[in-house]
Design an enzyme around this catalytic site. Structure first.
Site, mmCIF file in Angstrom:
data_model
loop_
_atom_site.group_PDB
_atom_site.id
_atom_site.type_symbol
_atom_site.label_atom_id
_atom_site.label_comp_id
_atom_site.label_asym_id
_atom_site.label_seq_id
_atom_site.Cartn_x
_atom_site.Cartn_y
_atom_site.Cartn_z
ATOM 1 N N LYS A 1 -8.952 -0.711 -6.160
ATOM 2 C CA LYS A 1 -9.163 0.200 -5.022
ATOM 3 C C LYS A 1 -10.506 0.503 -4.772
ATOM 4 O O LYS A 1 -10.863 1.376 -5.553
ATOM 5 C CB LYS A 1 -8.121 1.128 -4.845
ATOM 6 C CG LYS A 1 -8.246 1.837 -3.520
ATOM 7 C CD LYS A 1 -7.919 0.925 -2.300
ATOM 8 C CE LYS A 1 -7.698 1.678 -1.192
ATOM 9 N NZ LYS A 1 -6.535 2.329 -0.690
ATOM 10 N N HIS B 1 -4.789 -0.919 5.676
ATOM 11 C CA HIS B 1 -4.423 -0.049 6.988
ATOM 12 C C HIS B 1 -5.344 -0.278 8.167
ATOM 13 O O HIS B 1 -5.923 0.701 8.726
ATOM 14 C CB HIS B 1 -4.256 1.371 6.777
ATOM 15 C CG HIS B 1 -5.459 1.982 5.707
ATOM 16 N ND1 HIS B 1 -6.600 1.667 6.015
ATOM 17 C CD2 HIS B 1 -5.139 2.669 4.675
ATOM 18 C CE1 HIS B 1 -7.198 2.423 4.896
ATOM 19 N NE2 HIS B 1 -6.346 2.872 4.256
ATOM 20 N N HIS C 1 1.854 5.494 -1.636
ATOM 21 C CA HIS C 1 1.419 6.567 -2.475
ATOM 22 C C HIS C 1 2.390 7.166 -2.934
ATOM 23 O O HIS C 1 3.474 7.627 -2.076
ATOM 24 C CB HIS C 1 0.427 7.583 -1.471
ATOM 25 C CG HIS C 1 -0.793 7.107 -1.083
ATOM 26 N ND1 HIS C 1 -1.799 7.437 -1.879
ATOM 27 C CD2 HIS C 1 -1.123 6.346 0.135
ATOM 28 C CE1 HIS C 1 -2.860 6.672 -1.115
ATOM 29 N NE2 HIS C 1 -2.373 6.374 0.146
ATOM 30 N N ASP D 1 1.247 2.542 3.406
ATOM 31 C CA ASP D 1 0.377 3.641 3.442
ATOM 32 C C ASP D 1 1.146 5.148 3.304
ATOM 33 O O ASP D 1 0.586 5.906 3.890
ATOM 34 C CB ASP D 1 -1.001 3.796 4.282
ATOM 35 C CG ASP D 1 -1.813 4.636 3.857
ATOM 36 O OD1 ASP D 1 -1.820 5.052 2.747
ATOM 37 O OD2 ASP D 1 -2.687 5.097 4.797
ATOM 38 N N HIS E 1 0.955 -1.147 0.035
ATOM 39 C CA HIS E 1 -0.116 0.125 0.150
ATOM 40 C C HIS E 1 0.882 1.120 -0.028
ATOM 41 O O HIS E 1 1.519 1.668 0.939
ATOM 42 C CB HIS E 1 -0.881 -0.072 1.103
ATOM 43 C CG HIS E 1 -2.005 1.208 1.358
ATOM 44 N ND1 HIS E 1 -3.058 0.955 1.984
ATOM 45 C CD2 HIS E 1 -1.981 2.507 0.784
ATOM 46 C CE1 HIS E 1 -3.906 2.216 1.830
ATOM 47 N NE2 HIS E 1 -3.137 3.081 1.050
ATOM 48 N N HIS F 1 -10.300 0.655 1.438
ATOM 49 C CA HIS F 1 -10.201 1.569 2.394
ATOM 50 C C HIS F 1 -11.448 1.549 3.317
ATOM 51 O O HIS F 1 -12.669 1.999 3.089
ATOM 52 C CB HIS F 1 -10.246 2.990 2.005
ATOM 53 C CG HIS F 1 -10.040 4.036 3.141
ATOM 54 N ND1 HIS F 1 -8.874 4.907 3.318
ATOM 55 C CD2 HIS F 1 -10.972 4.430 4.406
ATOM 56 C CE1 HIS F 1 -9.004 5.547 4.327
ATOM 57 N NE2 HIS F 1 -10.270 5.437 4.877
#
Length: 346
Positions: free
Chosen positions: A99, A174, A15, A247, A13, A136
């Site tokens: 996602k 997460h 970004h 994350d 995960h 999420h």
């Protein structure tokens, strides 16, 4: 134990953003990680196969010289997502997962899902072809307290969704609550959960006691210490349903330190040192390789990496920078609140 050799880890995960931010933060991941699930919440989001292909090409063009790194692309699920486009992107080997963001749940999630019935066809096709759904896991209804959003999501969204699509492979990303840990541990079916570095190291007191700490603010927000303890037990248990998804989420300091600061902790640079610290505290260094390098690939149907890295505990603290300079501005590195003594040697 002062030296530990692991198969090269993956981040399930991550970004990376785009443009100047991508260029600034990508080396922080490629230094230690072989692969990463890349989040699709750009502006505009990565919703079609052609969007994912273009984003992958930009990432590959930005790789540091000599970096051996594979970006595992994802598609952003919307209520207009075409099941045929998803299936074609999966069949070509382009995307590893889709996602699901509940609309409004976190950064750049405005295009996410409000009516889950409208994505039923996509989820059924994903179950047929074996394409995992990354979630999420928070509701966004105003009447639900922000500290309860994950627990309510499990009961009102995730469980009905999985029952309606029983063959679907799910990654609950997460996880921040004991209830999330219990759900992933106990239910039947193809489900796993990622745990972040920062949620293993902080709870909500770290955000709020002694003044607001914007660089500890993330979504899902850190919960009580009892939930932090449940996360640490799960991560260090050797249960293959739990593995690392950092994350890691870069925001420039002005965007974090503002009247309405962005959510996200940037942990790519020092994650492995932080994890070694946590696993040593829990007397579970022998479980670290499973969490970082083995359980994630197994869930996603990929082989573990052949290359290795070595962690060494040294007498003096590892000198990590306070900030990473990017073309968009400085990004503050997650501060664990104490020195880190485990250094990483790729």
């Amino acid at each position: 134990m002062t030296t530990l050799t692991l198969r090269r880890p993956d981040d399930w995960h991550l970004h990376l953003r785009d443009g100047a931010m991508l260029e600034g933060v990508l080396p922080e991941t490629t230094r230690h990680f072989a692969r990463a699930i890349i989040m699709p919440n750009l502006v505009p989001p990565v919703v079609r196969g052609q969007d994912a292909a273009a984003y992958r090409d930009r990432i590959l063009a930005t790789l540091p010289d000599g970096a051996a790194f594979i970006p595992l692309m994802t598609l952003y699920l919307t209520e207009e997502t075409d099941p045929d486009d998803v299936a074609a992107a999966h069949a070509s080997g382009l995307v590893t997962a889709v996602k699901l963001y509940p609309a409004g749940a976190t950064t750049n999630s405005a295009s996410g899902v409000t009516d889950f019935d409208k994505v039923r066809g996509v989820l059924e096709r994903m179950a047929e072809i074996g394409l995992p759904l990354c979630i999420h896991g928070e509701v966004t209804t105003a009447e639900v307290d922000i500290f309860d959003r994950e627990q309510v999501f499990l009961e009102t969204v995730l469980d009905p969704l999985r029952r309606a699509t029983p063959g679907l492979t799910v990654t609950l990303e997460h996880i921040t609550t004991a209830q999330g840990i219990d759900y992933v541990s106990e239910v039947e079916g193809k489900i796993a959960g990622t745990i972040t570095t920062h949620h293993l190291m902080i709870n909500r007191n770290h955000i709020l006691v002694g003044g607001i700490k914007p660089h500890y603010y993330c979504l899902p927000v850190a919960k009580r210490s009892t939930h932090q303890e449940a996360l640490r037990r799960a991560a260090t248990s050797g249960n293959p349903r739990f593995f690392l998804g950092t994350d890691s989420a870069p925001h420039t300091d002005p965007n974090k330190e503002s009247a309405c600061g962005c959510a996200g902790c940037f942990t790519a640079t020092n994650t492995l040192s932080c994890l070694a610290h946590v696993f040593e505290e829990e007397n579970a260094l022998d479980k670290l390789e499973g969490f970082t390098s083995l359980f994630g690939p197994a869930h996603y149907g990929l082989p573990p990496n052949e290359a290795t890295i070595t962690l060494t505990k040294q007498a003096d603290p590892v000198p990590y920078p306070d900030k990473i300079d990017t073309g968009e501005g400085p990004v503050t590195l997650f501060d664990p609140g104490h020195p880190l003594y485990w250094s990483v040697h790729p």
